[in-house]
Design a protein around this motif. Sequence first.
Motif, PDB file in Angstrom:
ATOM      1  N   HIS A   1       0.828  -1.206   0.000  1.00 40.29           N
ATOM      2  CA  HIS A   1       0.000   0.000   0.000  1.00 40.29           C
ATOM      3  C   HIS A   1       0.861   1.255   0.000  1.00 40.29           C
ATOM      4  O   HIS A   1       2.040   1.231   0.365  1.00 40.29           O
ATOM      5  N   VAL A   2       0.237   2.327  -0.420  1.00 40.60           N
ATOM      6  CA  VAL A   2       0.831   3.660  -0.386  1.00 40.60           C
ATOM      7  C   VAL A   2      -0.150   4.570   0.342  1.00 40.60           C
ATOM      8  O   VAL A   2      -1.315   4.677  -0.043  1.00 40.60           O
ATOM      9  N   ILE A   3       0.314   5.230   1.401  1.00 39.09           N
ATOM     10  CA  ILE A   3      -0.533   6.156   2.159  1.00 39.09           C
ATOM     11  C   ILE A   3      -0.273   7.567   1.632  1.00 39.09           C
ATOM     12  O   ILE A   3       0.761   8.168   1.922  1.00 39.09           O
ATOM     13  N   HIS A   4      -1.201   8.069   0.840  1.00 39.77           N
ATOM     14  CA  HIS A   4      -1.054   9.428   0.315  1.00 39.77           C
ATOM     15  C   HIS A   4      -1.382  10.462   1.384  1.00 39.77           C
ATOM     16  O   HIS A   4      -0.714  11.497   1.494  1.00 39.77           O
ATOM     17  N   ASP A   5      -2.420  10.187   2.156  1.00 41.04           N
ATOM     18  CA  ASP A   5      -2.819  11.128   3.199  1.00 41.04           C
ATOM     19  C   ASP A   5      -3.582  10.375   4.286  1.00 41.04           C
ATOM     20  O   ASP A   5      -4.498   9.598   3.992  1.00 41.04           O
ATOM     21  N   LEU A   6      -3.175  10.587   5.513  1.00 39.87           N
ATOM     22  CA  LEU A   6      -3.908  10.052   6.653  1.00 39.87           C
ATOM     23  C   LEU A   6      -3.856  11.106   7.754  1.00 39.87           C
ATOM     24  O   LEU A   6      -2.786  11.444   8.251  1.00 39.87           O
TER      25      LEU A   6
END
Length: 351
Positions: A214-219
Amino acid sequence: MGVKQAIKNFDAFPRAEEHLLQKTQSGALVSIVGLVIMATLFLHELGYYITTYTVHQMSVDLKRGETLPIHINMTFPSLPCDVLSVDAIDMSGKHEVDLDTNIWKLRMNSQGHIIGTEYISDLVEKEHTAHKHDDGKDHHENSEEKIHLQGFDQATENTIKKVKEALANGEGCRVYGVLDVQRVAGNFHLSVHGLNIYVAQMIFGGSKNVNVSHVIHDLSFGPKYPGIHNPLDGTTRILRETSGTFKYYIKIVPTEYRYISKEVLPTNQFSVTEYFSPMNEFDRLWPAVYFLYDLSPITVTIKEERRSFLHFLTRLCAVLGGTFAVTGMLDRWMYKILEALTKPSARGVYR
């Protein structure tokens, strides 16, 4: 005469020396340099005065009965949208589903281009709404009671076929939206837990083949304010020839940002630690990405403030006055040096 002389002694502006009244090229050069320096320092001080600074304060968090917004924007390059689900669970073990919550899933091809959109009206699949979850319990054990051993219906077979084709084509999924949960400790996770164990087994052939890269672009846990840093933004975790479960342990700190205009922005900042558990052949759990969060009892208040005008005037006078004094000294030294160099040559001419 004595009184007049005493009064004259208070004169802070005596007549300038004779050499200071003479215009020279060296004096012009020093004046230009001094003006440039003073203009530069003036602009710097003006910017320093206009720019706001922040003051941090801490107090006990007294908020109750409010919701916690969770902003999600993630990409799963190896999981199709049809098998990816989002579950939100609070500390009591019950699912918290908000009808106003908006979660979108975007189908992506192997090149990362969007090829379709799906809206999730409910965060949890219908077959899971009646069950309690915790972090260490396998959801598939609860699903077994609902599985018809006679086989799959046509809709399920079509879903299996569709997902297998998507996996063969390298489809991925981008999940984004907002979860509104209660302000209590809990977790939300993204996984294939929306499938029962037999369907998942038919699609993936085993939990080791579920790739939760996964890639977390914004959290984030609320709106952003100037200077905020969300430590998980831009996080990339790609698994190659292995599988497992990711767990992000998050400590949320309630925060209030007070602008210079007195506007108050309630939000949250957080810290995080990460743990990865690889799959083994005896593990009955299926891979997932967990975000386990807890709230700090301390609220941080960040205030924007501006420096006083008197402070600006004080610094400005010090800077400009100091520059003027230094350039005056430099002009005097240059004048005396040039005078000393030119006097011997002048005597030689008169002889």
